[in-house]
Write a protein that holds these residues in place. Structure first.
Motif, short mmCIF file in Angstrom:
data_model
loop_
_atom_site.label_atom_id
_atom_site.label_comp_id
_atom_site.label_asym_id
_atom_site.label_seq_id
_atom_site.Cartn_x
_atom_site.Cartn_y
_atom_site.Cartn_z
N UNK A 60 0.85 -1.20 0.00
CA UNK A 60 0.00 0.00 0.00
C UNK A 60 0.88 1.25 0.00
N UNK A 61 1.91 1.25 0.83
CA UNK A 61 2.84 2.39 0.88
C UNK A 61 3.50 2.59 -0.48
N UNK A 62 4.01 1.52 -1.06
CA UNK A 62 4.67 1.63 -2.36
C UNK A 62 3.67 2.09 -3.42
N UNK A 63 2.44 1.57 -3.37
CA UNK A 63 1.42 1.98 -4.32
C UNK A 63 1.09 3.45 -4.21
N UNK A 64 0.95 3.95 -3.00
CA UNK A 64 0.66 5.37 -2.79
C UNK A 64 1.78 6.26 -3.30
N UNK A 65 3.01 5.87 -2.98
CA UNK A 65 4.15 6.67 -3.43
C UNK A 65 4.32 6.62 -4.95
N UNK A 66 4.18 5.42 -5.52
CA UNK A 66 4.29 5.31 -6.98
C UNK A 66 3.16 6.04 -7.68
N UNK A 67 1.95 5.89 -7.18
CA UNK A 67 0.80 6.57 -7.78
C UNK A 67 0.96 8.08 -7.75
N UNK A 68 1.40 8.60 -6.62
CA UNK A 68 1.62 10.04 -6.51
C UNK A 68 2.72 10.52 -7.43
N UNK A 69 3.81 9.76 -7.48
CA UNK A 69 4.92 10.12 -8.37
C UNK A 69 4.52 10.06 -9.84
N UNK A 107 0.15 9.06 -26.64
CA UNK A 107 1.41 8.42 -26.26
C UNK A 107 1.56 8.37 -24.75
N UNK A 108 1.23 9.48 -24.06
CA UNK A 108 1.32 9.49 -22.59
C UNK A 108 0.38 8.48 -21.97
N UNK A 109 -0.84 8.38 -22.50
CA UNK A 109 -1.80 7.42 -21.98
C UNK A 109 -1.33 5.98 -22.19
N UNK A 110 -0.75 5.70 -23.34
CA UNK A 110 -0.23 4.37 -23.62
C UNK A 110 0.92 4.02 -22.67
N UNK A 111 1.84 4.94 -22.47
CA UNK A 111 2.96 4.70 -21.56
C UNK A 111 2.45 4.49 -20.13
N UNK A 112 1.48 5.31 -19.72
CA UNK A 112 0.90 5.17 -18.39
C UNK A 112 0.25 3.81 -18.22
N UNK A 113 -0.49 3.38 -19.21
CA UNK A 113 -1.16 2.06 -19.14
C UNK A 113 -0.14 0.94 -19.05
N UNK A 114 0.91 1.00 -19.85
CA UNK A 114 1.94 -0.05 -19.83
C UNK A 114 2.63 -0.10 -18.47
N UNK A 115 2.99 1.06 -17.93
CA UNK A 115 3.65 1.10 -16.63
C UNK A 115 2.75 0.52 -15.54
N UNK A 116 1.48 0.92 -15.54
CA UNK A 116 0.57 0.41 -14.52
C UNK A 116 0.33 -1.09 -14.67
N UNK A 117 0.18 -1.57 -15.89
CA UNK A 117 -0.01 -3.00 -16.10
C UNK A 117 1.20 -3.78 -15.61
N UNK A 118 2.39 -3.30 -15.91
CA UNK A 118 3.61 -3.98 -15.45
C UNK A 118 3.70 -3.99 -13.93
N UNK A 119 3.38 -2.87 -13.31
CA UNK A 119 3.40 -2.80 -11.84
C UNK A 119 2.40 -3.77 -11.23
N UNK A 120 1.21 -3.83 -11.78
CA UNK A 120 0.17 -4.69 -11.22
C UNK A 120 0.46 -6.16 -11.48
#
Length: 136
Positions: free
Chosen positions: A39-48, A87-100
């Motif tokens: 949860x801590x990592x998720x909050x920090x990553x999400x904010x960043x 492009x930003x949306x695609x990069x955001x989606x890829x990063x989030x999918x990889x994290x999850x």
């Protein structure tokens, strides 16, 4: 130069709002007994990620406006901004999918700061002095 000061001011206001909301979210997780390192990592990553997304948005829109004003090409401006958003949306989606997929962080704790940032961006101008005045 004034343009960059205003952009930096917006980024700092957004960062403060997101940081406060992440702290509140982490406190709520702790109160209901669901706080963990994920949860801590998720909050920090999400904010960043939310702040980085806004910085890239500001930079790309600013550059697109500069290029369009040099060439007097308004249709090119719209196309550049739309391409950048995709492009930003695609990069955001890829990063989030990889994290999850890697289960590095809690998905909800990562997404909440992203949503908070979007709401904050919509409301941030309401609280600035001088905004919304119709007097010249």
């Amino acid at each position: 130069m004034e343009k960059y000061r205003e952009m930096l001011g917006q980024v700092l206001r957004l960062a403060v709002i997101v940081a406060v909301c992440v702290a509140v979210m982490l406190g709520i997780y702790a109160l209901i007994g669901l706080f963990s390192s994920k949860v801590l990592i998720g909050g920090l990553l999400g904010g960043g990620i939310a702040i980085a997304h806004f910085v890239f948005l500001s930079i790309t829109v600013s550059r697109a406006i500069d290029r369009a004003s040099e060439k007097n090409n308004a249709s090119g401006l719209q196309l550049a901004i739309q391409a950048s958003a995709g492009i930003r949306l695609l990069i955001l989606a890829v990063v989030l999918i990889l994290l999850f997929k890697a289960q590095i962080c809690d998905p909800l704790a990562t997404l909440i700061p992203l949503l908070v940032a979007q709401v904050a961006l919509k409301c941030i101008d309401l609280f600035l002095p001088g905004k919304g005045d119709d007097t010249p």
